[in-house]
Design an enzyme around this catalytic site. Structure first.
Site, PDB file in Angstrom:
ATOM      1  N   CYS A  94       0.828  -1.239   0.165  1.00  0.00           N
ATOM      2  CA  CYS A  94      -0.092   0.111  -0.033  1.00  0.00           C
ATOM      3  C   CYS A  94       0.779   1.219  -0.126  1.00  0.00           C
ATOM      4  O   CYS A  94       0.426   2.461  -0.129  1.00  0.00           O
ATOM      5  CB  CYS A  94      -0.958   0.152   1.261  1.00  0.00           C
ATOM      6  SG  CYS A  94      -2.202  -1.593   1.359  1.00  0.00           S
ATOM      7  N   CYS A 138     -14.371  -0.708   6.975  1.00  0.00           N
ATOM      8  CA  CYS A 138     -13.261  -1.348   5.899  1.00  0.00           C
ATOM      9  C   CYS A 138     -13.244  -0.170   4.736  1.00  0.00           C
ATOM     10  O   CYS A 138     -14.059   0.022   4.173  1.00  0.00           O
ATOM     11  CB  CYS A 138     -13.453  -2.614   5.506  1.00  0.00           C
ATOM     12  SG  CYS A 138     -13.556  -3.847   6.816  1.00  0.00           S
ATOM     13  N   SER A 139     -11.984  -0.168   4.123  1.00  0.00           N
ATOM     14  CA  SER A 139     -11.797   0.785   2.899  1.00  0.00           C
ATOM     15  C   SER A 139     -12.218  -0.032   1.673  1.00  0.00           C
ATOM     16  O   SER A 139     -12.293  -1.246   1.753  1.00  0.00           O
ATOM     17  CB  SER A 139     -10.338   1.210   2.850  1.00  0.00           C
ATOM     18  OG  SER A 139      -9.304   0.155   2.862  1.00  0.00           O
ATOM     19  N   HIS A 156      -9.370   3.151  -1.959  1.00  0.00           N
ATOM     20  CA  HIS A 156      -7.938   2.818  -1.722  1.00  0.00           C
ATOM     21  C   HIS A 156      -7.497   1.842  -2.862  1.00  0.00           C
ATOM     22  O   HIS A 156      -7.563   0.583  -2.943  1.00  0.00           O
ATOM     23  CB  HIS A 156      -7.992   1.822  -0.285  1.00  0.00           C
ATOM     24  CG  HIS A 156      -6.486   1.392   0.102  1.00  0.00           C
ATOM     25  ND1 HIS A 156      -5.512   1.974  -0.366  1.00  0.00           N
ATOM     26  CD2 HIS A 156      -6.318   0.306   0.722  1.00  0.00           C
ATOM     27  CE1 HIS A 156      -4.532   1.076   0.093  1.00  0.00           C
ATOM     28  NE2 HIS A 156      -5.056   0.400   0.871  1.00  0.00           N
TER      29      HIS A 156
END
Ligand SMILES: [Zn+2]
Lengths: 138, 380
Positions: free
Chosen positions: B80, B198-199, B324
């Site tokens: 990430c 949660c993304s 994301h």
């Protein structure tokens, strides 16, 4: 229950014919630190004098979660937790041997060998879960 | 050694782009950054492209798409933190005196590859026993609640805040504000985390153009923002298990960045942090030293992290609200920080900020606290 004597991860879990077994890690002969999985050098003192050892099978539950969405090869829900071993290691494993709502941080846990999936030829494999020590006494 | 400045920024809308791909998205972001910098694309001397799952030479495909060829280019993978690592590499090339104008791109097209939870690499022993990324953060949340008394409702206020910010961001994946009740009623993923904690799985790309002193004077037209630090760390191997409710990796990376920038956490006006899950924002903000350990959830409850609060956190909507797209995430954070510092973000504008921080971290490997963490400090 008969267990296959094939470990699901032979480098990480040793399975003996009598149905017992243990996780496999490294101990640094220079400073005494332990690692899981097996390492080539110690990150405490950088010594490469590491010995492969059987890890303790009892520990304390540090934290846990009930997993409700996972990969297709895992049937949900299941409990997942981190267990702290006396060597100073925190090991992840599924939690079995009790109801999902009975699990608490701080419980005494013991490693338990259990059927854990199949290999590519559909032969059963043996993996591990952690179960509450009390459940073993029943 | 020259300072480094961000002169041009661009990003696509984040969300689902079923008819596009990582190359198209990357090219769109890059063209916008070039236009924003107001430069002839021929002055770009080198490029770095961060992505995770887009296959080999994605950066070259993007450059070919916009007519740039013959440059030194490297693709960067750091989970990430891939896009943020691309920015760091670009800044190092400038500090080293090798180049004056370098572009960093982050891109990812995920919706055609993943539906549900991301998991660590299948070879990882923890993945083998059923670890998913949400379950690991869920375990951290449970431990944090046990140690610091955070309530489930306090945790829910983080997605509520970030999605409210995202509703004011036209480029965000989610454009709808939610309530605590919505968070608590959403589908359970890994107790205590629900879907709104949660993304999402997102497609998107972002690009920044960084320059030396000399080039920024020539092309910056007074809009250049100084990249005062761009720090990167890998988690150390645990010799004894580290707490899962505090992040030495974030703290160590931040310490390096603060030292290089010559500032401390007390000088930070706002931040974009890696809130891949609601609990992650708590751990990151406390790791950055912006709030004392155990105190952030109550501060959120008091409104201190809102856009009009004492220390706004994730004004863009964060990963929870803006989305994301792994490689795109770290670059998009810097885009938001630059636009906030320039005063260009309309009704989510923070009042008069001078120092902004972008924090990214990602990846999991058994036995280490985290795979890659970046902290970048931008100063107007
Ligand atoms: Zn040692």
């Amino acid at each position: 229950m008969t267990l296959a004597d094939t470990s699901f991860r032979p480098g990480e879990l040793e399975v003996r014919e009598d149905g017992t077994g243990n996780l496999i890690g490294s101990r640094c002969n220079s400073c005494g630190a332990h690692f899981f999985p097996v390492r080539r050098a110690c990150s405490g003192c950088l010594s490469a004098d590491l010995e492969t050892v059987a890890l303790s099978t009892e520990g304390t539950l540090y934290t846990f979660s009930i997993v409700r969405q996972s990969l297709p090869n895992f049937e949900v829900p299941y409990a997942l937790g981190y267990v702290d071993l006396p060597e100073g290691l925190r090991i992840m494993g599924q939690i079995g041997g009790c109801e999902l709502d009975e699990i608490r941080i701080g419980m005494a846990m013991v490693l338990s060998l259990e059927p854990f999936g199949q290999d590519q030829h559909h032969n059963p494999l043996t993996g591990y879960r952690f179960t509450p020590v009390e459940a073993q006494d029943d | 050694m020259t300072d480094v400045f961000v002169v041009g920024v661009g990003m696509t809308r984040f969300g689902k782009h079923p008819d596009s791909d990582a190359t198209e998205l990357g090219a769109e972001a890059l063209l916008e950054a070039i236009a924003d910098a107001g430069i002839d694309p021929r002055v770009i001397e080198a490029a770095y492209c961060g992505h995770v799952f887009q296959g080999m030479v994605t950066g070259q495909r993007i450059l070919a798409q916009v007519g740039l060829a013959g440059l030194p280019l490297a693709n960067v993978e750091n989970a990430c933190s891939s896009g943020a690592t691309a920015i760091r590499e670009a800044s190092l090339a400038i500090r080293a005196g090798e180049h004056d104008v370098v572009v960093a791109i982050g891109t990812e097209h995920l919706t055609n590859q993943f539906q549900g939870a991301l998991t660590p690499d299948p070879s990882d022993p923890e993945a083998a026993v059923g670890a998913t990324m949400p379950s690991i953060y869920a375990m951290r949340a449970r431990r944090y609640m046990e140690e610091f008394g955070m309530t489930r409702e306090q945790l829910a206020l983080i997605p509520v805040k970030n999605k409210s910010n995202a509703a004011r961001n036209p480029l965000a994946h989610f454009r709808k504000a939610i309530t605590v009740e919505d968070v608590l009623q959403s589908r359970p993923i890994a107790d205590p985390l629900n879907l709104h904690d949660c993304s999402p799985v997102t497609d998107g790309a972002a690009a920044v153009i960084v320059m030396s002193d000399k080039a920024a004077k020539r092309y910056g037209k007074g809009r250049a923002i100084r990249l005062a630090a761009s720090s990167l760390r890998t988690g150390s191997v645990d010799v004894v298990p580290t707490s899962m409710t505090f992040e030495p990796l974030t703290a160590n990376t931040a310490a390096d960045a603060y030292e290089r920038a010559g500032i401390g956490p007390e000088d930070v006006d706002f931040c974009e942090v890696h809130d891949c899950f609601s609990i992650a924002e708590v751990l990151r903000v406390e790791g950055l030293g912006l709030f004392a350990q155990g105190e952030y959830p109550a501060a959120v409850e008091r409104g201190e992290a809102n856009i009009n609060g004492r220390l706004p956190v994730n004004p863009s909507g964060g990963l929870l609200g803006k989305g994301h797209p792994l490689g795109g995430t770290g670059v998009a954070q810097v885009v938001e920080v630059v636009r906030q510092l320039r005063g260009e973000v309309g009704d989510r504008q923070i009042e008069g900020p001078r120092v902004g921080v972008a924090h990214c971290r990602g990846g999991k490997a058994v036995g280490i606290e985290g795979a890659a963490c970046t902290v970048q400090i931008l100063v107007r």
